[in-house]
Write a protein that holds these residues in place. Structure first.
Motif, PDB file in Angstrom:
ATOM      1  N   SER A 140       3.890   2.189  -6.524  1.00 48.60           N
ATOM      2  CA  SER A 140       4.504   1.372  -5.469  1.00 48.60           C
ATOM      3  C   SER A 140       3.603   1.300  -4.249  1.00 48.60           C
ATOM      4  O   SER A 140       3.431   0.223  -3.656  1.00 48.60           O
ATOM      5  CB  SER A 140       5.870   1.950  -5.085  1.00 48.60           C
ATOM      6  N   ILE A 141       3.019   2.433  -3.872  1.00 50.54           N
ATOM      7  CA  ILE A 141       2.120   2.459  -2.712  1.00 50.54           C
ATOM      8  C   ILE A 141       0.887   1.592  -2.969  1.00 50.54           C
ATOM      9  O   ILE A 141       0.455   0.819  -2.101  1.00 50.54           O
ATOM     10  CB  ILE A 141       1.713   3.906  -2.382  1.00 50.54           C
ATOM     11  N   LEU A 142       0.319   1.701  -4.180  1.00 50.92           N
ATOM     12  CA  LEU A 142      -0.849   0.888  -4.533  1.00 50.92           C
ATOM     13  C   LEU A 142      -0.488  -0.593  -4.568  1.00 50.92           C
ATOM     14  O   LEU A 142      -1.278  -1.441  -4.118  1.00 50.92           O
ATOM     15  CB  LEU A 142      -1.402   1.329  -5.887  1.00 50.92           C
ATOM     16  N   ASP A 143       0.688  -0.915  -5.086  1.00 52.59           N
ATOM     17  CA  ASP A 143       1.146  -2.303  -5.128  1.00 52.59           C
ATOM     18  C   ASP A 143       1.325  -2.860  -3.721  1.00 52.59           C
ATOM     19  O   ASP A 143       0.955  -4.006  -3.447  1.00 52.59           O
ATOM     20  CB  ASP A 143       2.461  -2.376  -5.901  1.00 52.59           C
ATOM     21  N   ASN A 144       1.876  -2.041  -2.828  1.00 51.83           N
ATOM     22  CA  ASN A 144       2.036  -2.484  -1.429  1.00 51.83           C
ATOM     23  C   ASN A 144       0.695  -2.731  -0.778  1.00 51.83           C
ATOM     24  O   ASN A 144       0.517  -3.720  -0.051  1.00 51.83           O
ATOM     25  CB  ASN A 144       2.799  -1.415  -0.640  1.00 51.83           C
ATOM     26  N   ALA A 145      -0.278  -1.844  -1.039  1.00 50.15           N
ATOM     27  CA  ALA A 145      -1.608  -1.995  -0.457  1.00 50.15           C
ATOM     28  C   ALA A 145      -2.294  -3.257  -0.989  1.00 50.15           C
ATOM     29  O   ALA A 145      -2.967  -3.977  -0.244  1.00 50.15           O
ATOM     30  CB  ALA A 145      -2.453  -0.759  -0.764  1.00 50.15           C
ATOM     31  N   PHE A 146      -2.091  -3.536  -2.289  1.00 53.47           N
ATOM     32  CA  PHE A 146      -2.693  -4.743  -2.900  1.00 53.47           C
ATOM     33  C   PHE A 146      -2.089  -6.002  -2.309  1.00 53.47           C
ATOM     34  O   PHE A 146      -2.816  -6.955  -1.982  1.00 53.47           O
ATOM     35  CB  PHE A 146      -2.469  -4.699  -4.410  1.00 53.47           C
ATOM     36  N   LYS A 147      -0.764  -6.033  -2.131  1.00 53.16           N
ATOM     37  CA  LYS A 147      -0.106  -7.204  -1.562  1.00 53.16           C
ATOM     38  C   LYS A 147      -0.527  -7.421  -0.106  1.00 53.16           C
ATOM     39  O   LYS A 147      -0.698  -8.551   0.334  1.00 53.16           O
ATOM     40  CB  LYS A 147       1.409  -7.042  -1.649  1.00 53.16           C
TER      41      LYS A 147
ATOM     42  N   ALA B  40       7.258  15.282 -18.536  1.00 48.98           N
ATOM     43  CA  ALA B  40       6.990  13.904 -18.127  1.00 48.98           C
ATOM     44  C   ALA B  40       7.880  13.453 -16.978  1.00 48.98           C
ATOM     45  O   ALA B  40       7.491  12.571 -16.203  1.00 48.98           O
ATOM     46  CB  ALA B  40       7.182  12.959 -19.319  1.00 48.98           C
ATOM     47  N   VAL B  41       9.072  14.036 -16.839  1.00 49.91           N
ATOM     48  CA  VAL B  41      10.056  13.538 -15.868  1.00 49.91           C
ATOM     49  C   VAL B  41       9.531  13.551 -14.426  1.00 49.91           C
ATOM     50  O   VAL B  41       9.501  12.497 -13.773  1.00 49.91           O
ATOM     51  CB  VAL B  41      11.384  14.315 -15.990  1.00 49.91           C
ATOM     52  N   PRO B  42       9.094  14.700 -13.881  1.00 49.20           N
ATOM     53  CA  PRO B  42       8.589  14.659 -12.504  1.00 49.20           C
ATOM     54  C   PRO B  42       7.303  13.848 -12.380  1.00 49.20           C
ATOM     55  O   PRO B  42       7.070  13.216 -11.334  1.00 49.20           O
ATOM     56  CB  PRO B  42       8.335  16.140 -12.170  1.00 49.20           C
ATOM     57  N   LEU B  43       6.484  13.820 -13.442  1.00 46.60           N
ATOM     58  CA  LEU B  43       5.250  13.031 -13.405  1.00 46.60           C
ATOM     59  C   LEU B  43       5.561  11.546 -13.337  1.00 46.60           C
ATOM     60  O   LEU B  43       4.884  10.787 -12.624  1.00 46.60           O
ATOM     61  CB  LEU B  43       4.386  13.335 -14.635  1.00 46.60           C
ATOM     62  N   ILE B  44       6.590  11.114 -14.049  1.00 47.81           N
ATOM     63  CA  ILE B  44       6.995   9.705 -14.015  1.00 47.81           C
ATOM     64  C   ILE B  44       7.452   9.317 -12.612  1.00 47.81           C
ATOM     65  O   ILE B  44       7.113   8.231 -12.109  1.00 47.81           O
ATOM     66  CB  ILE B  44       8.118   9.451 -15.042  1.00 47.81           C
ATOM     67  N   ILE B  45       8.206  10.190 -11.960  1.00 49.27           N
ATOM     68  CA  ILE B  45       8.666   9.907 -10.589  1.00 49.27           C
ATOM     69  C   ILE B  45       7.474   9.808  -9.642  1.00 49.27           C
ATOM     70  O   ILE B  45       7.414   8.907  -8.792  1.00 49.27           O
ATOM     71  CB  ILE B  45       9.649  10.994 -10.103  1.00 49.27           C
ATOM     72  N   LEU B  46       6.513  10.710  -9.794  1.00 51.24           N
ATOM     73  CA  LEU B  46       5.311  10.675  -8.947  1.00 51.24           C
ATOM     74  C   LEU B  46       4.511   9.396  -9.187  1.00 51.24           C
ATOM     75  O   LEU B  46       4.032   8.765  -8.234  1.00 51.24           O
ATOM     76  CB  LEU B  46       4.440  11.902  -9.222  1.00 51.24           C
ATOM     77  N   ILE B  47       4.367   9.005 -10.453  1.00 46.79           N
ATOM     78  CA  ILE B  47       3.641   7.779 -10.784  1.00 46.79           C
ATOM     79  C   ILE B  47       4.351   6.563 -10.195  1.00 46.79           C
ATOM     80  O   ILE B  47       3.714   5.620  -9.706  1.00 46.79           O
ATOM     81  CB  ILE B  47       3.491   7.640 -12.311  1.00 46.79           C
ATOM     82  N   TYR B  48       5.683   6.586 -10.225  1.00 46.94           N
ATOM     83  CA  TYR B  48       6.478   5.495  -9.658  1.00 46.94           C
ATOM     84  C   TYR B  48       6.165   5.297  -8.174  1.00 46.94           C
ATOM     85  O   TYR B  48       5.947   4.177  -7.698  1.00 46.94           O
ATOM     86  CB  TYR B  48       7.958   5.799  -9.869  1.00 46.94           C
ATOM     87  N   VAL B  49       6.115   6.402  -7.440  1.00 47.21           N
ATOM     88  CA  VAL B  49       5.824   6.328  -6.001  1.00 47.21           C
ATOM     89  C   VAL B  49       4.388   5.863  -5.772  1.00 47.21           C
ATOM     90  O   VAL B  49       4.130   4.987  -4.927  1.00 47.21           O
ATOM     91  CB  VAL B  49       6.073   7.693  -5.334  1.00 47.21           C
ATOM     92  N   VAL B  50       3.440   6.423  -6.526  1.00 48.53           N
ATOM     93  CA  VAL B  50       2.022   6.077  -6.345  1.00 48.53           C
ATOM     94  C   VAL B  50       1.780   4.610  -6.684  1.00 48.53           C
ATOM     95  O   VAL B  50       1.082   3.895  -5.944  1.00 48.53           O
ATOM     96  CB  VAL B  50       1.131   6.989  -7.205  1.00 48.53           C
TER      97      VAL B  50
END
Length: 249
Positions: free
Chosen positions: A237-244, A225-235
């Motif tokens: 954030s990118i989706l949140d930036n695009a939404f804003k 789960a550890v590397p997957l959590i980091i990847l999800i964190y980045v993704v």
């Protein structure tokens, strides 16, 4: 002497101590203990800032100590882990070949792993002078990157017999991860902060959702789960930036 002023720096020193211990374990190929001490160091790193804000004792000395400790725990250690992984792969390949040219790569290719340390150093120096990162991050924080990198050898060990692990063991994949991690740490990508200053679901719904998903993934997937959590964190954030951005247009 103000004891409250010493407490945050004590936690910073504990972070540094954990990084030093992690280096020793990684040097002895105990990647599991190296990972756990990196995680413990990051735990102490969180609380040095927490107590500095709580006691109102933040200062330039604490900032410098924090960066120096992070450079070891979240910079040198993951870089050394990548070096060791690349070295182990090159050494194994050399054992199965009598080619002198192939065996010589043992002494050169693994050093590319230290590019992670260079990226972390630049990231930490930039963070100290970047006023935009008080409530959020720009680029992947070094602790998150350290957890991602140091979890890789554990995944390789625990899932050694699974078919997809051979792709992860490929040295070119690891070299690609090395360059990518150095880039992502310094990329102009806004990432949401996990510091929840007051409980408000409306304000921190993204953080709460992310933390809930992370806990569930750790329970069911464990170290994977550890590397997957980091990847999800980045993704996320990118989706949140695009939404804003779409809302402002």
């Amino acid at each position: 002497m103000n004891i409250k002023r010493l407490i945050p720096n004590l936690f910073t020193m504990l972070n540094l101590f954990c990084g030093c211990v992690a280096l020793v374990f990684v040097a002895n190929s105990r990647f599991d203990l190296g990972f756990y001490f990196v995680a413990l160091g990051i735990f102490f790193d969180f609380f040095d800032g927490f107590f500095a804000r709580k006691f109102g004792v933040s200062g330039p000395l604490g900032v410098q100590l924090d960066s120096l400790a992070d450079m070891v725990t979240s910079g040198i250690v993951p870089a050394f882990v990548m070096y060791q992984m690349l070295y182990d792969i090159e050494f194994t390949q050399a054992l199965s070949s009598y080619s002198k040219s192939e065996s010589m790569t043992i002494f050169y290719t693994p050093f590319l792993g230290f590019i992670i340390a260079l990226g972390a150093c630049y990231r930490l120096a930039k963070f100290n002078i970047d006023t935009r990162q008080s409530d959020s991050f720009i680029g992947l924080p070094t602790p998150a990157n350290a957890l991602f990198i140091t979890s890789l050898p554990l995944i390789m060990s625990f899932h050694l017999n699974e078919f997809w692990i051979e792709d992860l063991l490929n040295k070119w994949v690891l070299i690609g991860i090395t360059f990518l991690s150095a880039y992502v740490m310094n990329a102009e990508i806004p990432l949401f902060s996990l510091k929840i200053k007051n409980f408000s679901f409306a304000k921190y719904k993204l953080q709460i959702f992310f933390l809930a998903i992370s806990v569930l993934m750790l329970i069911f997937l464990q170290i994977l789960a550890v590397p997957l959590i980091i990847l999800i964190y980045v993704v996320l954030s990118i989706l949140d930036n695009a939404f804003k951005l779409s809302k402002t247009e």
